[in-house]
Motif scaffolding. Structure first.
Motif, PDB file in Angstrom:
ATOM      1  N   GLN A 139      37.442 -23.075  40.197  1.00  0.00           N
ATOM      2  CA  GLN A 139      36.482 -23.339  41.268  1.00  0.00           C
ATOM      3  C   GLN A 139      37.002 -22.834  42.607  1.00  0.00           C
ATOM      4  N   SER A 140      38.305 -22.949  42.835  1.00  0.00           N
ATOM      5  CA  SER A 140      38.889 -22.593  44.127  1.00  0.00           C
ATOM      6  C   SER A 140      39.146 -21.099  44.269  1.00  0.00           C
ATOM      7  N   THR A 141      39.480 -20.436  43.168  1.00  0.00           N
ATOM      8  CA  THR A 141      39.883 -19.027  43.239  1.00  0.00           C
ATOM      9  C   THR A 141      38.875 -18.071  42.622  1.00  0.00           C
ATOM     10  N   HIS A 152      33.725 -23.170  46.942  1.00  0.00           N
ATOM     11  CA  HIS A 152      34.562 -22.005  47.178  1.00  0.00           C
ATOM     12  C   HIS A 152      34.234 -20.844  46.250  1.00  0.00           C
ATOM     13  N   VAL A 181      42.062 -29.664  52.392  1.00  0.00           N
ATOM     14  CA  VAL A 181      40.606 -29.730  52.306  1.00  0.00           C
ATOM     15  C   VAL A 181      40.119 -31.122  52.699  1.00  0.00           C
ATOM     16  N   ASN A 234      43.302 -19.688  46.985  1.00  0.00           N
ATOM     17  CA  ASN A 234      42.466 -18.494  47.012  1.00  0.00           C
ATOM     18  C   ASN A 234      43.214 -17.309  47.625  1.00  0.00           C
ATOM     19  N   GLU A 243      43.521 -28.932  44.619  1.00  0.00           N
ATOM     20  CA  GLU A 243      42.415 -29.770  45.078  1.00  0.00           C
ATOM     21  C   GLU A 243      42.490 -29.972  46.586  1.00  0.00           C
ATOM     22  N   PRO A 290      42.559 -25.618  48.520  1.00  0.00           N
ATOM     23  CA  PRO A 290      41.864 -24.570  47.766  1.00  0.00           C
ATOM     24  C   PRO A 290      41.910 -23.209  48.453  1.00  0.00           C
ATOM     25  N   GLU A 291      41.826 -23.188  49.786  1.00  0.00           N
ATOM     26  CA  GLU A 291      41.848 -21.918  50.494  1.00  0.00           C
ATOM     27  C   GLU A 291      43.193 -21.215  50.318  1.00  0.00           C
TER      28      GLU A 291
END
Length: 482
Positions: free
Chosen positions: A369-371, A264, A48, A329, A322, A325-326
């Motif tokens: 937050q990411s998933t 995200h 990221v 996910n 961090e 994140p993708e």
């Protein structure tokens, strides 16, 4: 009498000399690679933070454990000072371990080194890396050391203070005054400050340990630098509004072209993987993967699991999520269970309760937050747990998922050895420990899954096993041994 070497003999002599030179160059190249800690694998730029990647390296011996978060770029001149500082911390730690070897053995105490990093995106491809090194090698208390680097990947260089501020007399005096005012306003720190040490620490800007982000310019002081030891390591956050007039013009322009972080959680459909109850007469194994996500290994793990229609539990580090994140996910979207492995892989039995809470909560927040999903389980690094750790997990309502079969992939780094360890020890309702950061683990997984399936096992998550056992509470849950 000296004999002349005829033409064929000279050819042989020259070949021997060339071979010796080539061998020496190879040794020097290997030594140089080891010294700089440059990643041997191809760098995959899927972070990221464009241009910046990270590896979390862990180690465990009879005497100590280590966990080191090591950011790296494609620029050697940037990697070199970062690696040198990390290596210095490791050298000091191993020296202390060696000196305290007998005491450690006598007290049955494992020393621990944890190097973690907080990354701030200041502008496009401009980052500050705030390192914290905690080590305890005997005695009641550990030591904390701070170090910060500011890197500009548009210019491919490590920034100096003069690249950020107009370092004239007025600027220096202004920063000194602001730092003192904020320190003396801090009720927790003020009683311990030693005026003469503070004056000395602030006198020369070359000695300042600093970082900068959108909100603050931060000055770091190690334990004993400006105050009594009871104050610990100290940081002073000077608001950006107070230093804007003193910013270098070029740097100020960079701050105006910042890229907003992608949220995200926006436009993400809420998913709730309702796991069906398991047949009490079935044969089940829970495969687990720690320390990821990793841009090189995790995708390979996901591809193999998908091919075998197998589910697993991934215990993720907040520091890795961090950066990727993708990728985290994608793990969630594939229907796998996500667990919390703390923020920085620190041995939680060596730190205070407040630090445990921060390690767990910060990681949980980043993962959610990411998933879009809060971690359903918690696994303490190294499996190191005690009553305090369990109390934190209980208050968070997160079961502790341990393991009953250790593939020891972290030690062997060999696919055949990993396969044998799993197959020789796994039984129905085992929880298997692996790591999605080692290529050898990804190499071993297809054969492991094929063999387990032939034996009639179904791959499930830890939460499914807990449900099968009709258990409630935080555990810890270890699974069964073959």
């Amino acid at each position: 009498m000296i004999r002349r070497i005829k033409w064929p003999g000279w050819v042989i002599v020259l070949l021997v000399i060339a071979g010796a030179i080539l061998g020496i160059n190879q040794v020097l190249a290997q030594y140089s690679s080891a010294e700089t800690n440059e990643p041997k694998e191809k760098i995959t730029d899927s972070s990221v933070y464009p241009g910046l990647n990270i590896q979390t390296k862990t180690n465990k011996t009879d005497l100590y454990t280590t966990s080191i978060s090591q950011p790296y770029t494609k620029v050697s001149s940037i990697n070199k000072p970062i690696n040198q500082w990390i290596n210095n911390q490791k050298e000091m730690f191993t020296k202390n371990v060696k000196q305290n070897k007998q005491t450690l053995k006598k007290n049955d105490f494992q020393a621990h080194l944890n190097i973690q990093v907080d990354t701030h995106n200041v502008a496009e491809k401009l980052y500050t890396l705030e390192f914290s090194a905690y080590q305890i090698a005997g005695g009641a208390n550990g030591t904390n050391t701070k170090k910060a680097f500011t890197i500009d990947l548009t210019a491919n260089k490590m920034l100096k203070l003069e690249d950020v501020l107009n370092m004239d007399k007025k600027t220096i005096e202004h920063i000194q005054t602001l730092a003192k005012e904020m320190l003396y306003r801090d009720k927790d720190v003020k009683p311990y400050i030693m005026d003469d040490l503070l004056e000395e620490a602030l006198q020369d800007p070359k000695d300042w340990e600093w970082s900068i982000n959108h909100k603050n310019m931060t000055l770091f002081f190690d334990q004993y630098d400006i105050a009594a030891g009871a104050a610990g390591a100290i940081r002073v956050d000077i608001p950006m509004e107070d230093i804007k007039p003193y910013l270098n013009k070029t740097f100020a322009e960079k701050l105006d072209v910042t890229v907003p972080e992608k949220d995200h959680t926006q436009d993400k459909e809420e998913t709730d993987h309702h796991e069906s109850a398991l047949d009490p007469d079935g044969k089940y194994i829970a495969l687990t993967f720690d320390d990821g996500p990793d841009p090189n290994v995790t995708p390979r793990i996901l591809k193999t699991l998908n091919k075998h229609d197998a589910k697993a539990t991934f215990f993720m580090l907040g520091s890795q999520v961090e950066y990727y994140p993708e990728l985290a996910n994608k793990v969630e979207e594939a229907g796998h269970e996500i667990g919390n492995h703390t923020m920085h892989h620190q041995d939680l039995t060596t730190v205070q309760k407040s630090a445990i809470k921060q390690e767990v909560q910060q990681s949980s927040d980043i993962i959610q937050q990411s998933t879009g999903q809060a971690p359903s389980l918690f696994r303490p690094p190294y499996g190191a747990s005690d009553k305090t750790v369990e109390t934190v997990a209980e208050k968070m309502g997160t079961p502790i998922g341990m393991w009953s079969v250790d593939s020891r992939d972290w030690k062997s780094r060999n696919a055949d050895t990993v396969y044998k360890k799993v197959m020789n020890n796994a039984a129905s309702e085992s929880i298997v420990l692996m790591h999605d950061i080692h290529p050898s683990t990804a190499d071993a997984l297809p054969k492991v899954l094929t063999s387990l399936e032939k034996k009639g096992y179904q791959m499930v998550t830890i939460s499914q096993l807990i449900q099968l056992w009709d258990e409630q509470g935080i555990g810890p849950y270890y699974g069964k041994i073959g």
